[in-house]
Design an enzyme around this catalytic site. Structure first.
Site, short mmCIF file in Angstrom:
data_model
loop_
_atom_site.label_atom_id
_atom_site.label_comp_id
_atom_site.label_asym_id
_atom_site.label_seq_id
_atom_site.Cartn_x
_atom_site.Cartn_y
_atom_site.Cartn_z
N GLU A 94 46.12 40.30 45.82
CA GLU A 94 46.85 39.05 45.61
C GLU A 94 48.34 39.33 45.44
O GLU A 94 48.75 40.09 44.55
CB GLU A 94 46.29 38.34 44.38
CG GLU A 94 44.86 37.88 44.57
CD GLU A 94 44.09 37.68 43.28
OE1 GLU A 94 42.87 37.37 43.36
OE2 GLU A 94 44.69 37.84 42.19
N SER A 147 40.36 35.57 45.38
CA SER A 147 38.91 35.63 45.61
C SER A 147 38.46 37.09 45.53
O SER A 147 38.18 37.72 46.54
CB SER A 147 38.57 35.04 46.98
OG SER A 147 39.33 35.67 48.01
N GLU A 148 38.43 37.61 44.32
CA GLU A 148 38.12 39.04 44.16
C GLU A 148 36.79 39.44 44.76
O GLU A 148 36.65 40.54 45.30
CB GLU A 148 38.16 39.42 42.66
CG GLU A 148 39.55 39.67 42.12
CD GLU A 148 40.33 38.41 41.84
OE1 GLU A 148 41.55 38.49 41.60
OE2 GLU A 148 39.70 37.31 41.86
N ALA A 191 42.78 44.26 35.27
CA ALA A 191 41.50 44.96 35.25
C ALA A 191 40.34 44.03 34.91
O ALA A 191 39.22 44.23 35.39
CB ALA A 191 41.55 46.11 34.25
N ASP A 192 40.60 43.01 34.09
CA ASP A 192 39.53 42.08 33.70
C ASP A 192 38.88 41.40 34.90
O ASP A 192 37.75 40.93 34.80
CB ASP A 192 40.08 41.00 32.77
CG ASP A 192 40.83 41.58 31.59
OD1 ASP A 192 40.38 41.42 30.45
OD2 ASP A 192 41.89 42.21 31.82
N HIS A 234 43.06 39.16 30.34
CA HIS A 234 43.96 39.91 31.22
C HIS A 234 44.40 41.23 30.59
O HIS A 234 45.45 41.77 30.97
CB HIS A 234 45.22 39.08 31.51
CG HIS A 234 45.02 37.93 32.44
ND1 HIS A 234 44.30 36.82 32.07
CD2 HIS A 234 45.43 37.71 33.72
CE1 HIS A 234 44.31 35.95 33.09
NE2 HIS A 234 44.97 36.47 34.09
#
Length: 729
Positions: free
Chosen positions: A427, A457-458, A483-484, A528
């Site tokens: 992103e 949209s991970e 990382a979250d 986050h």
């Protein structure tokens, strides 16, 4: 008065129906070829159910009997270069692609089945039974069937889980300049899954040659499609994403074949993705040899109505009508297929010693060696054999202070320059002067088309990167802004990418690099701010690197990109703006796998740490004057930990402190402490001590956030307490 204007979708959506004229015009070889595939797949499935009824299949046997027309009609139109993946109910999808690969012109039904067909059916049967000579040595079983040579890139047990991976395969086809396409088979359950919907959007946005093939068999286990969606015409999803879509009778193999030809023309011509919804019906329950009516979620009348439209009977009717085959030839073909499956079963089965008459078991020689259980979780690193590894001692006179964030962008730029397989995606990585932190500064301008901004949209873009890695033609670097977000993409990271190598037999490669940012202390709050090291360390398949200096970042990233395992590269925002030792004119050095760095030598206490906690620990040691040896682990995963360095240090100091910044619940040090006490218990004079954050995730409040994570002050307090206890001891 307000006016309302009717809007129409950009992409067309239509129902595709064949006529008698289409059947009359179909080439005889096409009809006999599809007939042979249908009969072989049906005989195979019936035999699998027979074995399941006898207790000879360990695990599920998701039969696709009744649904074969869709997969056969679609795959018969594909080439060996085209790729497919599929669902947990995927025997027919896999076999249709494999049989079309072996005999693209079709299998002659009136002759003995070719030897290569017999071999592949036996190998598939072995895999489903969990046997050593299956495609994945029995690890994949019924739900994980893969044969790359045939373009069958893997069926998948997670509903919708394989769809993003298929996008990676389609991306590889497109960017390699080929006309190959990818088909991803899934069902009415997966159409509403987030990973599927994310991938529909991503494939359309990037105009990928990907066909979303929906096998609408009406039931997700026992739940009817009308119960879970207001629009049961599932191909209606396609136009909403700008995707050309068709609805077709999946019980009619010719209709599916002809609509697939239209989809292929669209995709091979650069028109982007397509969707085909094939109405099919599974004759049996979700798993096993019983009809759905036995469980009372559908009626016998409904089942009989669908069986009257059986795809084999449909093809046979036209073969006989057109005098291409006689009824006798049809019957003989079906009996020959059933006889073949019985013969193949005799290869792997034997009478059960002391059993009842006719009772069988799997021949013991067919089972894999139990010692094979963990082989292939990761590779053997033989791909790194030609690399000359170096460390700071090899550049003592050349090291100079450089900015950490500059090293991040510089080494990725160097690899993009020297390795055309490398692509970067995430992103905003292509904007904002290098993403939100400048980690990709200048790269999108220097390498257009290879530094790609993704939708939010991970699931989709992580899975696409995973599919790209499994394809083998590219080496993706995927960035998670925080990382979250790994929890958003957990299925793709842990069920798919991390398990793929082992699950499919241990011989494949997954050259995937995930850059994951730890943002503790930035005020971004509970969602986050996490350190994911502890989670990745307990997930099979991943290698983990945690660089604390610019020199380490370059060396570790280079090694990660040369490795054929998935590697997560952890980055900490506290380090981005720091300076440290580096080589501004040398971006090609590699740090060896499994080599820690002793940042400070000492004899009273071993402190094991990593990432941004390393400078915090060094500051604490200097402040307290404790004679501590500080070991920066650099590699954190189970297979890559530097046990030689850890062991030497513990044998010298006899005391261990593990210092990390993150929360107690997802602690990396928890499992590491357990491992140390079992390996090195005899060398410990005291229990292993730990410094971690609190139980709670960091809050937005500056005061509460600081109270939630560990840093220099917490290490200082721990060191003073340890010193006090030792003095009193």
């Amino acid at each position: 008065m307000p006016a309302e204007n009717t809007l129409e979708a950009k992409a067309a959506w239509s129902e595709f129906v064949v006529t008698q004229d289409d059947w009359d015009a179909a080439a005889p070889d096409l009809l006999t070829g599809m007939f042979s595939q249908l009969v072989l797949i049906r005989a195979f499935e019936e035999y699998v159910l027979e074995l399941a009824a006898d207790g000879l299949i360990h695990g599920p046997a998701h039969s696709s009997i009744g649904q074969e027309g869709g997969a056969v009609g679609a795959c018969f139109a594909l080439t060996s270069q085209d790729t497919v993946n599929g669902s947990h109910r995927g025997h027919h999808q896999f076999l249709a692609k494999v049989l079309a690969h072996l005999h693209p012109e079709g299998i002659e039904p009136t002759k003995p089945f070719p030897e290569d067909v017999q071999d592949v059916l036996l190998r598939c049967l072995r895999e489903i039974c969990g046997l050593d000579r299956g495609f994945s040595h029995g690890r994949g079983g019924s739900m994980h069937l893969q044969w790359h040579e045939a373009g069958a890139i893997g069926t998948n047990a997670i509903v919708g889980g394989g769809v993003p991976l298929a996008a990676g395969s389609a991306y590889a086809h497109k960017e390699s300049g080929t006309e190959a396409v990818t088909f991803t088979f899934f069902g009415d359950g997966a159409i509403n899954i987030g990973s599927t919907l994310e991938t529909l959007n991503l494939a359309a946005a990037w105009s990928l040659p990907l066909c979303f093939f929906v096998e609408n068999n009406l039931y997700a286990v026992s739940t009817h499609v009308s119960e879970v969606t207001a629009e049961p015409r599932l191909s209606g999803r396609g136009p909403g994403f700008g995707i050309r879509s068709w609805k077709v009778d999946g019980m009619d193999p010719l209709a599916v074949y002809l609509v697939t030809q239209q989809a292929l023309t669209h995709m091979r011509g650069g028109g982007g993705p397509t969707m085909i919804e094939a109405d099919v019906y599974r004759y049996f329950h979700q798993n096993g040899p019983f009809a759905g009516s036995a469980f009372r979620y559908r009626t016998k009348e409904e089942e009989a109505q669908w069986r009257s439209r059986d795809p084999i009977d449909t093809v046979v009717r036209h073969l006989v009508r057109r005098r291409i085959l006689t009824k006798k030839a049809v019957t003989e073909t079906i009996q020959r297929a059933k006889g073949l499956m019985s013969e193949l079963g005799d290869v792997i089965l034997e009478p059960r010693p002391g059993g009842k008459p006719g009772e069988r078991r799997i021949a013991p020689s067919e089972w894999p060696d139990p010692a094979f259980v963990d082989q292939g979780v990761r590779g053997d690193l033989s791909e790194l054999a030609a690399i000359e590894f170096t460390d700071t001692g090899d550049f003592a006179d050349d090291l100079t202070d450089v900015k950490f964030i500059g090293a991040v962008a510089a080494v990725m730029g160097r690899r993009l320059e020297t390795d055309p397989r490398v692509v970067v995606m995430g992103e905003d990585v292509h904007r904002l002067n290098g993403g939100t932190n400048g980690a990709t500064r200048g790269l999108s301008e220097a390498f257009p088309g290879r530094v790609i901004g993704t939708p939010i949209s991970e699931n989709a873009f992580a899975g696409l990167g995973g599919g790209l890695a499994l394809d083998g033609r590219y080496r993706p670097i995927v960035e998670f802004m925080y990382a979250d977000f790994m929890w958003v993409a957990a299925d793709q990271l842990f069920n798919q990418i991390g398990k793929a190598r082992h699950m499919f037999g241990g011989e494949g490669k997954v050259p995937f690099v995930l850059r994951s940012k730890v943002a503790t202390g930035t005020g971004y709050g509970s969602q986050h701010s996490m350190d994911p090291a502890g989670v990745f360390a307990t997930a099979p398949g991943w290698r983990i690197v945690a660089p604390s200096t610019p020199f380490d970042y370059v060396g570790l990233m280079n090694t990660a990109l040369a490795c054929d395992d998935p590697v997560v590269v952890l980055e900490h925002v506290d380090l981005y703006n720091s300076t440290g030792p580096g080589l501004p004119d040398n971006l090609d050095h590699h740090l060896p796998v499994g080599k820690a760095a002793v940042r400070r030598e000492g004899s009273a206490l071993t402190i094991l740490t990593y990432l941004a906690m390393t400078p915090a620990v060094l500051d604490a040691v200097e402040e307290t004057g404790v004679d501590a040896e500080v070991v920066d682990l650099r590699w954190l995963d189970r297979a890559s930990l530097d046990w030689d360095t850890i062991t030497r240090s513990v044998q010298k100091t006899n005391n261990v402190l593990i210092a990390e910044q993150g929360a107690l619940g997802t602690s990396y040090g928890g499992w590491l402490a357990d491992e140390i006490q079992r390996r090195l218990f005899d060398w410990l004079d005291a229990p292993i001590e730990r410094v971690t954050g609190g139980e709670a995730s960091p809050s937005i409040s500056k005061v509460l956030e600081r109270a939630a994570f560990a840093s220099t002050e917490e290490v200082v307090a721990k060191l003073r307490r340890i010193a006090q206890e030792q003095n009193h001891g």
